[in-house]
Design a protein around this motif. Structure first.
Motif, mmCIF file in Angstrom:
data_model
loop_
_atom_site.group_PDB
_atom_site.id
_atom_site.type_symbol
_atom_site.label_atom_id
_atom_site.label_comp_id
_atom_site.label_asym_id
_atom_site.label_seq_id
_atom_site.Cartn_x
_atom_site.Cartn_y
_atom_site.Cartn_z
ATOM 1 N N PHE A 81 -21.155 -2.653 39.187
ATOM 2 C CA PHE A 81 -21.398 -2.173 39.992
ATOM 3 C C PHE A 81 -21.907 -2.948 41.423
ATOM 4 O O PHE A 81 -22.259 -3.109 43.014
ATOM 5 C CB PHE A 81 -22.265 -0.948 40.714
ATOM 6 C CG PHE A 81 -23.764 -0.918 39.898
ATOM 7 C CD1 PHE A 81 -24.512 -1.649 40.622
ATOM 8 C CD2 PHE A 81 -23.869 -1.144 38.761
ATOM 9 C CE1 PHE A 81 -25.604 -2.082 40.357
ATOM 10 C CE2 PHE A 81 -24.514 -1.353 38.072
ATOM 11 C CZ PHE A 81 -25.776 -1.845 38.559
ATOM 12 N N GLU A 118 -21.128 -5.385 44.180
ATOM 13 C CA GLU A 118 -19.455 -5.795 44.600
ATOM 14 C C GLU A 118 -19.173 -4.060 44.986
ATOM 15 O O GLU A 118 -18.843 -3.458 43.942
ATOM 16 C CB GLU A 118 -18.290 -6.224 44.080
ATOM 17 C CG GLU A 118 -18.187 -7.604 43.988
ATOM 18 C CD GLU A 118 -17.295 -7.628 43.085
ATOM 19 O OE1 GLU A 118 -16.744 -8.072 43.669
ATOM 20 O OE2 GLU A 118 -17.901 -9.159 42.158
ATOM 21 N N ILE A 119 -19.770 -4.066 46.091
ATOM 22 C CA ILE A 119 -19.810 -2.463 46.975
ATOM 23 C C ILE A 119 -18.509 -2.646 47.336
ATOM 24 O O ILE A 119 -17.857 -1.520 47.062
ATOM 25 C CB ILE A 119 -20.510 -2.700 48.013
ATOM 26 C CG1 ILE A 119 -21.682 -3.168 48.441
ATOM 27 C CG2 ILE A 119 -19.539 -1.669 49.218
ATOM 28 C CD1 ILE A 119 -22.472 -2.897 49.887
ATOM 29 N N ARG A 120 -16.894 -3.202 47.131
ATOM 30 C CA ARG A 120 -16.203 -3.551 47.448
ATOM 31 C C ARG A 120 -15.098 -2.267 45.595
ATOM 32 O O ARG A 120 -14.427 -1.492 46.025
ATOM 33 C CB ARG A 120 -15.463 -4.598 47.036
ATOM 34 C CG ARG A 120 -14.059 -4.489 47.454
ATOM 35 C CD ARG A 120 -13.314 -6.046 47.415
ATOM 36 N NE ARG A 120 -13.095 -6.887 46.750
ATOM 37 C CZ ARG A 120 -13.188 -7.714 46.587
ATOM 38 N NH1 ARG A 120 -11.963 -8.173 47.264
ATOM 39 N NH2 ARG A 120 -12.541 -9.018 45.591
ATOM 40 N N LEU A 131 -16.579 -0.376 44.529
ATOM 41 C CA LEU A 131 -17.278 0.610 43.780
ATOM 42 C C LEU A 131 -16.684 1.718 45.196
ATOM 43 O O LEU A 131 -16.478 3.208 44.720
ATOM 44 C CB LEU A 131 -18.926 0.829 45.424
ATOM 45 C CG LEU A 131 -19.826 0.885 43.644
ATOM 46 C CD1 LEU A 131 -22.103 0.670 44.172
ATOM 47 C CD2 LEU A 131 -20.234 2.382 42.849
ATOM 48 N N GLU A 132 -16.518 0.944 46.171
ATOM 49 C CA GLU A 132 -15.366 1.669 46.857
ATOM 50 C C GLU A 132 -14.083 2.294 46.036
ATOM 51 O O GLU A 132 -13.668 3.025 46.869
ATOM 52 C CB GLU A 132 -15.636 0.990 48.616
ATOM 53 C CG GLU A 132 -17.243 0.917 49.137
ATOM 54 C CD GLU A 132 -17.270 2.536 49.781
ATOM 55 O OE1 GLU A 132 -16.801 3.637 49.465
ATOM 56 O OE2 GLU A 132 -18.203 2.168 50.581
#
Lengths: 433, 141
Positions: free
Chosen positions: A382, A384-386, A388-389
């Motif tokens: 997790f 990297e926000i990418r 999660l998104e």
């Protein structure tokens, strides 16, 4: 291998002719012998002697669980006490208990239905089946027992409980097939592992016949892996017979309904109109051979759908999907029927998530708003926000395609969702507050 | 590479202070902390003295916490310091996932970067950039 090849692989046209013949007989039989049916049919203006096709049954009124409660104890019995061989009863936790009687023929047909499932997991007269369902008024134990005897198996009637002894029996007596509830099968597997065994390798068990409670695909897979078995989902309900109404073959894609014994329909629980094949709805059953307690259009409250395909196993009886819930659990969100288990199925399909979730329903203006709270798996990257998104997007798309409604996803921290098997509070409905 | 502690927090009142208190109770000394937030969750990235131990302590306490490898470069504290660094990385065709800066003293700033390709670190060193070593940030555990 089939238990009753001629019946199980009967060409559709022959099977439907058999169904029609039996349906006509059974509906007239109910009308003549049970006053409630006579009254209902007369009130609805339907003629039980004028059934010309299977479609004609759709004109007949439904019968529901409450009718059975009202008829307690013998109001729906079609035979005198001398012909009743056994009585089973539902627990009555949700109201007056219901009793269902069986003649000797009813019990024989029941054993045959369940025995078909034993063959579906590769069993035969050489097999040993351990019945770890509870024995008693509950139909699980004696139903599986009758199936084992009909198939000519060696039956070990351990009933439920004393799990360490269950494991010992399983190992020492070389049980081939285990029949119980899914949660109990998992407990037996975990207990065996705790005792130092690897049941998938060390035990002879090669098939399980599990039913009487819902199990998600994740749970089914866990049982398959831990015990090293083929999984047969068995459907049944005491009002109609008991376990064996429908059973899952080795194709692991739906349960074959014993259509020589039962005529089934899937209806929209709100409109009571039939739904197209493949759509979810309430299972309605008409018994075709039951002598003691025949049922005409019994609303099971169980939600499933028809699986339309020619089954590679060669059986011609139509299949239904795993029961996804009860009509009582159904949520209506923006006019769409949604069952918690449909959401669970999606969540357990993602390795990146742990199989715990909560659904929060609120209103946003005139619209219902659905929020799904889930936790990411411990090894999910997790950072990297990418990532999660991206996960959020894929999950939302999967939910949308399965449920036909948009769901907002919220990742929550570990353990913020209550853990308790089976009875966890999955739905929080704040819409009318 | 430098080990960074990454923690997933719900975007909820009191969560960050709770995290800091739990780290304090475990005797973890934080050097730098950076929060990336979205509407419903935040990702907290921390430089501390014992990242592996801290991740374990937090996981046991029920957090989602992992150790992530990043690299850090010391850049001169003047206009264009960061631009030079990023241009070089760009020329190498490497994508940066995220980055943040902090200062220690007047002379230089430290830029922490997470790149799609970890080999960029040695290329930076070869090209004369002042790559920060892990032991400068924390005790090696």
């Amino acid at each position: 291998m089939y238990y009753q090849e001629e019946i199980e692989t009967m060409p559709r046209a022959d099977l439907e002719a058999l169904q029609l013949e039996r349906l006509r007989k059974s509906v007239a039989y109910a009308y003549e012998r049970i006053p409630l049916y006579k009254q209902r049919f007369d009130e609805a203006g339907v003629d039980p002697y004028a059934i010309e096709s299977l479609e004609d049954i759709k004109r007949f009124p439904f019968i529901v669980k409450q009718d059975m409660r009202d008829a307690y104890p013998f109001g729906l019995f079609a035979v005198p006490n001398s012909d009743v061989a056994r009585i089973h009863a539902s627990s009555g936790t949700t109201g007056q208990a219901t009793v269902v009687g069986h003649t000797a023929n009813d019990l024989k047909n029941w054993g045959d239905c369940f025995a078909r499932g034993i063959y579906m997991v590769g069993g035969n007269e050489d097999s040993t089946i351990q019945v770890s369902y509870g024995y008693g008024l509950f139909t699980g134990g004696l139903g599986a027992h009758a199936g084992g005897e009909a198939a000519g198996c060696t039956v070990i009637p351990t009933s439920s409980g004393n799990t360490k002894r269950q494991v010992q029996m399983m190992r020492d007596l070389k049980t081939d097939i285990l029949a119980c509830t899914p949660s109990y099968a998992l407990l037996i597997a975990d207990t065996a592992i705790e005792m130092g065994y690897n049941p998938a390798e060390d035990f002879a068990v090669s098939g399980v016949i599990l039913g009487a409670e819902p199990a998600s695909e994740g749970m089914r897979e866990e049982i398959r892996q831990k015990l090293g078995v083929q999984y047969c989902d068995v459907y049944g309900l005491s009002e109609v017979m008991g376990p064996g109404v429908a059973m899952e073959c080795s194709a692991s894609h739906g349960l074959h309904v014993a259509e020589d014994q039962f005529f089934f329909e899937i209806v929209n629980p709100d409109t009571l109109e039939p739904v197209p094949d493949g759509e979810w709805g309430e299972l309605v059953i008409t018994t075709l051979t039951r002598e003691c307690c025949p049922l005409v259009r019994y609303r099971t409250r169980d939600v499933t759908r028809v699986i339309v395909e020619d089954c590679p196993c060669g059986r011609t009886h139509r299949k239904i999907d795993r029961i996804v819930g009860r009509t009582d659990d159904m949520m209506i969100i923006r006019g769409v029927n949604v069952f918690p288990s449909q959401i669970e199925q999606v969540v357990t399909g993602f390795d990146e998530l742990v199989p715990h979730y909560q659904i929060v329903l609120t209103t946003k203006g005139p619209l219902d708003r659905v929020e799904l709270r889930v936790e990411t798996a411990p090894d999910f990257p997790f950072d990297e926000i990418r990532a999660l998104e991206g996960l959020k997007k894929r999950l939302a798309a999967e939910l949308k395609s399965n449920l036909q409604i948009a769901v907002e996803i919220k990742f929550v921290e570990p353990k913020s969702i209550e853990r308790s098997e089976g009875k966890a509070k999955r739905i929080i409905d704040l819409r009318n507050q | 590479m430098i080990e960074q502690l990454t923690v997933l927090l719900e975007n909820k009142k009191g969560r960050l202070s709770g995290l800091c208190r739990d780290l304090a109770d475990a005797g973890v000394n934080m050097h730098d902390l950076f929060v990336a937030d979205t509407s419903d969750f935040g990702i907290v990235r921390i430089f501390c003295d014992t990242p592996k131990r801290a991740a374990k302590v937090l996981t046991d306490k029920g957090y989602r916490a992992v150790v992530t490898e990043v690299f850090a470069v010391r850049v001169p504290n003047r206009p264009g310091g960061l631009a030079d660094l990023l241009e070089f990385i760009d020329e190498q065709g490497v994508n940066i996932e995220y980055g943040y800066c902090f200062s220690r003293g007047e002379e230089t700033a430290i830029d922490v970067l997470k790149a799609a390709d970890d080999t960029i670190e040695s290329k930076l060193a070869e090209a004369g950039f002042d790559v920060v070593e892990a032991k400068e940030v924390y005790q090696l555990d």
